[in-house]
Write a protein that holds these residues in place. Structure first.
Motif, PDB file in Angstrom:
ATOM      1  N   LEU A  61       0.813  -1.215   0.000  1.00  0.00           N
ATOM      2  CA  LEU A  61       0.000   0.000   0.000  1.00  0.00           C
ATOM      3  C   LEU A  61       0.847   1.266   0.000  1.00  0.00           C
ATOM      4  N   TYR A  62       1.957   1.233   0.724  1.00  0.00           N
ATOM      5  CA  TYR A  62       2.806   2.425   0.916  1.00  0.00           C
ATOM      6  C   TYR A  62       4.272   2.039   0.761  1.00  0.00           C
ATOM      7  N   PRO A  63       4.730   1.818  -0.457  1.00  0.00           N
ATOM      8  CA  PRO A  63       6.112   1.360  -0.641  1.00  0.00           C
ATOM      9  C   PRO A  63       7.173   2.354  -0.169  1.00  0.00           C
ATOM     10  N   ASP A  64       6.799   3.629  -0.058  1.00  0.00           N
ATOM     11  CA  ASP A  64       7.772   4.641   0.352  1.00  0.00           C
ATOM     12  C   ASP A  64       7.853   4.841   1.865  1.00  0.00           C
ATOM     13  N   ILE A  65       6.986   4.199   2.624  1.00  0.00           N
ATOM     14  CA  ILE A  65       6.999   4.328   4.083  1.00  0.00           C
ATOM     15  C   ILE A  65       8.157   3.509   4.650  1.00  0.00           C
ATOM     16  N   ILE A  66       8.911   4.120   5.538  1.00  0.00           N
ATOM     17  CA  ILE A  66       9.975   3.409   6.240  1.00  0.00           C
ATOM     18  C   ILE A  66       9.337   2.703   7.428  1.00  0.00           C
ATOM     19  N   LEU A  67       9.512   1.403   7.481  1.00  0.00           N
ATOM     20  CA  LEU A  67       8.902   0.595   8.528  1.00  0.00           C
ATOM     21  C   LEU A  67       9.949   0.289   9.606  1.00  0.00           C
ATOM     22  N   HIS A  68       9.847   1.015  10.706  1.00  0.00           N
ATOM     23  CA  HIS A  68      10.738   0.889  11.874  1.00  0.00           C
ATOM     24  C   HIS A  68       9.934   0.099  12.898  1.00  0.00           C
ATOM     25  N   ALA A  69      10.195  -1.200  12.987  1.00  0.00           N
ATOM     26  CA  ALA A  69       9.227  -2.036  13.699  1.00  0.00           C
ATOM     27  C   ALA A  69       9.854  -3.167  14.505  1.00  0.00           C
ATOM     28  N   LEU A  70       9.173  -3.494  15.574  1.00  0.00           N
ATOM     29  CA  LEU A  70       9.418  -4.624  16.454  1.00  0.00           C
ATOM     30  C   LEU A  70      10.769  -4.526  17.176  1.00  0.00           C
ATOM     31  N   GLU A  71      10.695  -4.355  18.455  1.00  0.00           N
ATOM     32  CA  GLU A  71      11.880  -4.247  19.296  1.00  0.00           C
ATOM     33  C   GLU A  71      12.454  -5.637  19.592  1.00  0.00           C
ATOM     34  N   PRO A  72      13.685  -5.729  20.097  1.00  0.00           N
ATOM     35  CA  PRO A  72      14.288  -7.031  20.379  1.00  0.00           C
ATOM     36  C   PRO A  72      13.441  -7.982  21.237  1.00  0.00           C
TER      37      PRO A  72
END
Length: 192
Positions: A61-72
């Motif tokens: 849906l949003y190829p330009d969104i940077i996905l900063h996800a899920l912590e250790p």
């Protein structure tokens, strides 16, 4: 310590739908943002397939969104649910669209402190190993420290040394940690 923790049976537990992500991402874009921080906790029923599907849908849906996800701690949790190594979990998530890994869940990187303030989360050693594997995959990461609870100044210094040492051992072609975020313990509505 976490005042937004919920057990699976509490009435205000939720899972964000794609339609809700759509609204949030459009708001993000309208304000000039391009990075989505996504953290979901240690849900007992949401496995690696849930997150790879979600990340793929969001990137479609949003190829330009940077996905900063899920912590250790979430990576460790997914590893235990799936039987995959930390590296395999990170590879699968990266293939699905994960761009970078937040450093939340570090609290204080001392196992005795962690047992007292966050017994349900991963150990300090596990947190560090997840980040080590992320650096080997050249995933950008951040590091955090939550201070002002039961730790001593010596614990804070040891935490900083562990972060520095991990950054020093990253592969030459890897960026490793791109920022360090210290935050104070917020005691409102917590057991601590």
């Amino acid at each position: 310590f976490c005042n937004f923790h919920r057990s699976i049976n509490q009435k205000d537990v939720y899972i964000t739908s794609i339609e809700e992500y759509d609204k949030k991402i459009n708001l993000l874009r309208n304000t000039g943002g391009n990075q989505l921080l996504l953290q979901g906790g240690l849900h007992p029923k949401l496995n690696i397939d849930f997150y790879t599907s979600l990340f793929s849908q969001l990137k479609d849906l949003y190829p330009d969104i940077i996905l900063h996800a899920l912590e250790p701690p979430e990576i460790v949790h997914l590893s235990k649910l799936s039987g995959f190594s930390y590296r395999e979990v990170l590879e699968k998530l990266h293939e699905a669209g994960l761009d970078s890994l937040p450093g939340a869940g570090a609290e204080i990187l001392d196992n005795e402190i962690r047992k007292k303030i966050s017994p349900g989360k991963c150990s300090a050693d596990e947190w560090l190993e997840v980040m080590r594997q992320a650096h080997k995959l050249n995933l950008l990461t951040t590091a955090t420290m939550m201070y002002g609870h039961i730790e001593s100044e010596e614990h804070r210094i040891a935490h900083l040394i562990k972060i520095r040492n991990l950054q020093a051992e990253k592969p030459e072609d890897s960026t490793g940690f791109i920022s360090f975020i210290p935050w104070t313990f917020q005691y409102e509505n917590t057991v601590l």
